[in-house]
Design a protein around this motif. Structure first.
Motif, PDB file in Angstrom:
ATOM      1  N   ILE A   3      70.030 -28.652 -13.753  1.00  0.00           N
ATOM      2  CA  ILE A   3      69.111 -28.889 -12.566  1.00  0.00           C
ATOM      3  C   ILE A   3      70.086 -29.323 -11.370  1.00  0.00           C
ATOM      4  O   ILE A   3      71.315 -30.130 -11.903  1.00  0.00           O
ATOM      5  N   LEU A   4      69.958 -29.154 -10.076  1.00  0.00           N
ATOM      6  CA  LEU A   4      70.467 -29.447  -9.519  1.00  0.00           C
ATOM      7  C   LEU A   4      69.426 -30.842  -8.365  1.00  0.00           C
ATOM      8  O   LEU A   4      68.984 -30.588  -7.693  1.00  0.00           O
ATOM      9  N   TRP A   5      70.420 -31.676  -8.501  1.00  0.00           N
ATOM     10  CA  TRP A   5      69.770 -33.359  -7.230  1.00  0.00           C
ATOM     11  C   TRP A   5      69.947 -33.228  -5.965  1.00  0.00           C
ATOM     12  O   TRP A   5      71.501 -32.575  -6.014  1.00  0.00           O
ATOM     13  N   ILE A   6      69.474 -33.649  -4.981  1.00  0.00           N
ATOM     14  CA  ILE A   6      70.163 -34.052  -3.759  1.00  0.00           C
ATOM     15  C   ILE A   6      69.891 -35.539  -3.660  1.00  0.00           C
ATOM     16  O   ILE A   6      69.490 -35.668  -3.158  1.00  0.00           O
ATOM     17  N   SER A   7      70.492 -36.074  -3.315  1.00  0.00           N
ATOM     18  CA  SER A   7      70.458 -37.751  -3.428  1.00  0.00           C
ATOM     19  C   SER A   7      71.806 -38.477  -3.271  1.00  0.00           C
ATOM     20  O   SER A   7      73.258 -38.273  -3.285  1.00  0.00           O
ATOM     21  N   TYR A   8      71.833 -39.359  -2.889  1.00  0.00           N
ATOM     22  CA  TYR A   8      72.329 -40.429  -3.113  1.00  0.00           C
ATOM     23  C   TYR A   8      72.725 -40.790  -3.916  1.00  0.00           C
ATOM     24  O   TYR A   8      71.539 -40.998  -5.228  1.00  0.00           O
ATOM     25  N   ILE A   9      73.295 -41.555  -4.046  1.00  0.00           N
ATOM     26  CA  ILE A   9      73.736 -42.550  -5.750  1.00  0.00           C
ATOM     27  C   ILE A   9      73.619 -43.687  -5.515  1.00  0.00           C
ATOM     28  O   ILE A   9      74.402 -44.838  -5.267  1.00  0.00           O
ATOM     29  N   ASN A  10      72.051 -44.092  -6.314  1.00  0.00           N
ATOM     30  CA  ASN A  10      71.161 -45.268  -5.540  1.00  0.00           C
ATOM     31  C   ASN A  10      71.878 -46.156  -6.650  1.00  0.00           C
ATOM     32  O   ASN A  10      72.207 -45.731  -7.966  1.00  0.00           O
ATOM     33  N   SER A  11      71.666 -47.325  -6.637  1.00  0.00           N
ATOM     34  CA  SER A  11      71.756 -48.135  -8.041  1.00  0.00           C
ATOM     35  C   SER A  11      70.789 -47.929  -9.082  1.00  0.00           C
ATOM     36  O   SER A  11      71.628 -48.285 -10.002  1.00  0.00           O
ATOM     37  N   TRP A  12      69.444 -47.332  -8.988  1.00  0.00           N
ATOM     38  CA  TRP A  12      68.802 -47.232  -9.969  1.00  0.00           C
ATOM     39  C   TRP A  12      69.741 -45.518 -10.721  1.00  0.00           C
ATOM     40  O   TRP A  12      68.727 -45.683 -11.362  1.00  0.00           O
ATOM     41  N   THR A  13      69.661 -45.006 -10.365  1.00  0.00           N
ATOM     42  CA  THR A  13      70.266 -43.845 -10.450  1.00  0.00           C
ATOM     43  C   THR A  13      70.655 -43.226 -11.850  1.00  0.00           C
ATOM     44  O   THR A  13      70.498 -41.882 -12.741  1.00  0.00           O
ATOM     45  N   PRO A  14      71.859 -43.351 -11.902  1.00  0.00           N
ATOM     46  CA  PRO A  14      73.209 -43.743 -12.217  1.00  0.00           C
ATOM     47  C   PRO A  14      73.061 -43.482 -13.557  1.00  0.00           C
ATOM     48  O   PRO A  14      73.235 -42.945 -14.512  1.00  0.00           O
ATOM     49  N   THR A  15      71.785 -44.310 -13.774  1.00  0.00           N
ATOM     50  CA  THR A  15      71.145 -44.627 -15.375  1.00  0.00           C
ATOM     51  C   THR A  15      70.342 -43.523 -15.870  1.00  0.00           C
ATOM     52  O   THR A  15      70.654 -42.379 -16.858  1.00  0.00           O
ATOM     53  N   LEU A  16      69.896 -42.807 -15.120  1.00  0.00           N
ATOM     54  CA  LEU A  16      69.028 -41.940 -15.326  1.00  0.00           C
ATOM     55  C   LEU A  16      69.977 -40.525 -15.380  1.00  0.00           C
ATOM     56  O   LEU A  16      69.632 -39.197 -16.286  1.00  0.00           O
ATOM     57  N   VAL A  17      70.803 -40.325 -14.382  1.00  0.00           N
ATOM     58  CA  VAL A  17      71.758 -39.973 -14.717  1.00  0.00           C
ATOM     59  C   VAL A  17      72.120 -39.437 -15.925  1.00  0.00           C
ATOM     60  O   VAL A  17      72.703 -38.796 -17.063  1.00  0.00           O
ATOM     61  N   SER A  18      72.552 -40.670 -16.570  1.00  0.00           N
ATOM     62  CA  SER A  18      73.657 -40.424 -18.251  1.00  0.00           C
ATOM     63  C   SER A  18      72.814 -40.125 -19.067  1.00  0.00           C
ATOM     64  O   SER A  18      72.612 -39.414 -20.024  1.00  0.00           O
ATOM     65  N   LEU A  19      71.440 -40.166 -18.720  1.00  0.00           N
ATOM     66  CA  LEU A  19      70.576 -39.304 -20.073  1.00  0.00           C
ATOM     67  C   LEU A  19      70.168 -38.707 -19.865  1.00  0.00           C
ATOM     68  O   LEU A  19      69.377 -37.699 -20.844  1.00  0.00           O
ATOM     69  N   LEU A  20      69.923 -38.069 -18.432  1.00  0.00           N
ATOM     70  CA  LEU A  20      69.315 -36.671 -18.713  1.00  0.00           C
ATOM     71  C   LEU A  20      70.297 -35.377 -18.543  1.00  0.00           C
ATOM     72  O   LEU A  20      70.235 -34.588 -19.375  1.00  0.00           O
ATOM     73  N   LYS A  21      71.872 -35.756 -18.367  1.00  0.00           N
ATOM     74  CA  LYS A  21      72.530 -34.777 -18.756  1.00  0.00           C
ATOM     75  C   LYS A  21      72.872 -34.652 -20.247  1.00  0.00           C
ATOM     76  O   LYS A  21      73.587 -33.345 -20.377  1.00  0.00           O
ATOM     77  N   LYS A  22      72.542 -35.164 -21.324  1.00  0.00           N
ATOM     78  CA  LYS A  22      72.903 -35.365 -22.329  1.00  0.00           C
ATOM     79  C   LYS A  22      72.402 -34.141 -23.037  1.00  0.00           C
ATOM     80  O   LYS A  22      73.044 -33.398 -23.633  1.00  0.00           O
ATOM     81  N   GLU A  23      71.302 -33.239 -22.682  1.00  0.00           N
ATOM     82  CA  GLU A  23      70.854 -32.260 -22.390  1.00  0.00           C
ATOM     83  C   GLU A  23      70.385 -30.612 -22.129  1.00  0.00           C
ATOM     84  O   GLU A  23      70.019 -30.085 -21.680  1.00  0.00           O
ATOM     85  N   ASN A  24      70.909 -31.229 -20.752  1.00  0.00           N
ATOM     86  CA  ASN A  24      71.364 -30.632 -19.445  1.00  0.00           C
ATOM     87  C   ASN A  24      72.252 -30.526 -18.944  1.00  0.00           C
ATOM     88  O   ASN A  24      72.760 -31.342 -18.752  1.00  0.00           O
ATOM     89  N   LYS A  25      72.690 -29.368 -17.800  1.00  0.00           N
ATOM     90  CA  LYS A  25      73.231 -29.350 -16.816  1.00  0.00           C
ATOM     91  C   LYS A  25      73.078 -30.330 -15.435  1.00  0.00           C
ATOM     92  O   LYS A  25      71.769 -28.989 -14.789  1.00  0.00           O
ATOM     93  N   LEU A  26      73.620 -30.807 -14.807  1.00  0.00           N
ATOM     94  CA  LEU A  26      73.115 -31.143 -13.948  1.00  0.00           C
ATOM     95  C   LEU A  26      74.116 -31.960 -13.049  1.00  0.00           C
ATOM     96  O   LEU A  26      75.665 -31.938 -13.275  1.00  0.00           O
ATOM     97  N   SER A  27      73.549 -30.933 -11.861  1.00  0.00           N
ATOM     98  CA  SER A  27      74.640 -31.465 -10.912  1.00  0.00           C
ATOM     99  C   SER A  27      74.759 -31.958  -9.776  1.00  0.00           C
ATOM    100  O   SER A  27      72.578 -32.033  -9.721  1.00  0.00           O
ATOM    101  N   ILE A  28      75.267 -32.951  -8.564  1.00  0.00           N
ATOM    102  CA  ILE A  28      74.636 -33.175  -7.589  1.00  0.00           C
ATOM    103  C   ILE A  28      75.139 -33.277  -6.242  1.00  0.00           C
ATOM    104  O   ILE A  28      76.080 -33.166  -6.465  1.00  0.00           O
TER     105      ILE A  28
END
Length: 406
Positions: A3-28
């Protein structure tokens, strides 16, 4: 999944990042970036900082700027690209790549435009204009000025040409459906900062400061600070010690006087300050400055009522956080807020731009402990469902997988 995100790191995104990356490869990709580096890895997530000038994100994306995105895309080879927001031109990479792209709707500027003054007449604020404002810099209608120059034409194209969108409310779904009937829409809620999950349902009527109001700040008139001040003036007739607590603004900044303020100040702040002083409210308003998530949660716990006087909004994070704390909410019935909350159950609604009904709804809560407690618990029940971490993560993963399979 890659998964590739294009995003600023807003107040709510770190929580979602930490959960999505558990079973997937995430780049931002962080387009403009605030880092001196071009790349870093944090907690198994790859961050790429492109350092694109902000002015280049507020006009149609050029092939040259896309090539900077393409350098990272080629390196990551994602199965899907998730772009956050249409306010800037990030999603225009859809014009240059065949990789499936889904765009999260945050705010929609072209839809916000008509509400940008928050019912404040130009003739009222005109006497408070500074030299800077008269030169066309800043000003309370900055949004309209940019739109009139065609700054946000790229947003219209993103909405009309995109194939896949994450929406959260009936308001943003309506914007997509009528701009782009062929688009496929997925539900994708936002998560809250960890501090608010840790302090969930922690508000208590008997521990709060009676007759105190907490509102999210904002120099933008859309947020309604001037209306909150007018509301406070009405309430003071019944509750002399009523208080309004506003984060994000320093007291010294708000009360700045002298030649510097006349030259470089902002008409909207000057007008709001005029209202404060005219109504003798200086001792009733507390400017809290910038607050951490922990401090914000503590201020919500202390307040008697949460107030949101916005003229338009989609799914405001501050309201979401207030529901998780479990505090009573008075909010304008605008935009996506109508999908988040229910009048007389999880909030008390008030018309936008109407300080009289706003004050009346707050007075009802001040005067009735049972109503206050019921509204607060109703708000918390909304948070349990709307901001559940596992449910939200599954919404995103299901959408990604569906699009990839298509």
């Amino acid at each position: 999944m890659q998964i590739l995100w294009i995003s600023y790191i807003n107040s709510w995104t770190p929580t979602l990042v930490s959960l999505l990356k558990k079973e997937n490869k995430l780049s931002i990709i962080v387009p403009t970036g605030g880092k001196s580096t071009d790349y870093e890895q944090v907690d198994d997530v790859d961050y790429y900082y492109l350092h694109i000038p902000p002015k280049d994100t507020m006009k149609r994306m050029t092939r040259e700027n896309f090539e900077r995105y393409q350098t990272v895309i080629t390196k990551v080879m994602p199965d899907i690209i998730h772009v956050h927001g249409t306010e800037l031109n990030f999603a225009q990479i859809q014009n240059y790549t065949s990789i499936p792209i889904i765009t999260s709707i945050q705010g929609i500027l072209q839809a916000y435009r008509l509400f940008s003054s928050n019912y404040l007449q130009d003739s009222i604020i005109k006497p408070f204009r500074t030299i800077k404002n008269r030169m066309g810099k800043g000003g309370y209608l900055v949004m309209n000025k940019k739109f009139d120059r065609g700054t946000w034409e790229y947003e219209k194209e993103i909405l009309q040409k995109g194939k896949y969108f994450f929406c959260r409310t009936n308001w943003d779904r309506a914007q997509i459906i009528f701009n782009n009937p062929q688009a496929q829409i997925f539900q994708g809620e936002e998560l809250l900062r960890p501090n608010f999950y840790q302090k969930s349902n922690s508000w208590n009527l008997h521990d709060c400061q009676r007759y105190s109001i907490f509102m999210p700040s904002g120099f933008n008139p859309i947020k309604g600070m001037y209306l909150a001040v007018k509301t406070l003036a009405l309430l003071k007739k019944f509750y002399p010690h009523v208080s309004l607590n506003i984060p994000g603004i320093k007291e010294t900044e708000f009360y700045r006087q002298g030649m510097l303020d006349w030259l470089l100040g902002e008409e909207y702040i000057r007008y709001t300050r005029h209202l404060v002083l005219k109504n003798g409210l200086k001792e009733n308003i507390h400017f809290l400055g910038r607050l951490s998530a922990e401090e914000m949660a503590m201020q919500m716990q202390k307040a008697n009522v949460f107030l949101s006087p916005s003229s338009i909004d989609n799914s405001p994070n501050a309201i979401g956080e207030a529901t998780m704390i479990g505090m009573p909410i008075v909010t304008t019935a605008v935009g996506g807020v109508l999908s988040m909350l229910k009048d007389e159950s999880s909030c008390l609604f008030t018309p936008a731009g109407d300080e009289y009904t706003m004050a009346y709804q707050i007075k009802r809560l001040f005067d009735s402990d049972s109503l206050t407690t019921n509204i607060a618990q109703g708000a918390y029940q909304v948070a349990l469902k709307r901001h559940d971490r596992q449910t939200t993560v599954q919404q995103y993963l299901n959408a990604y997988q569906t699009i990839i399979e298509q």
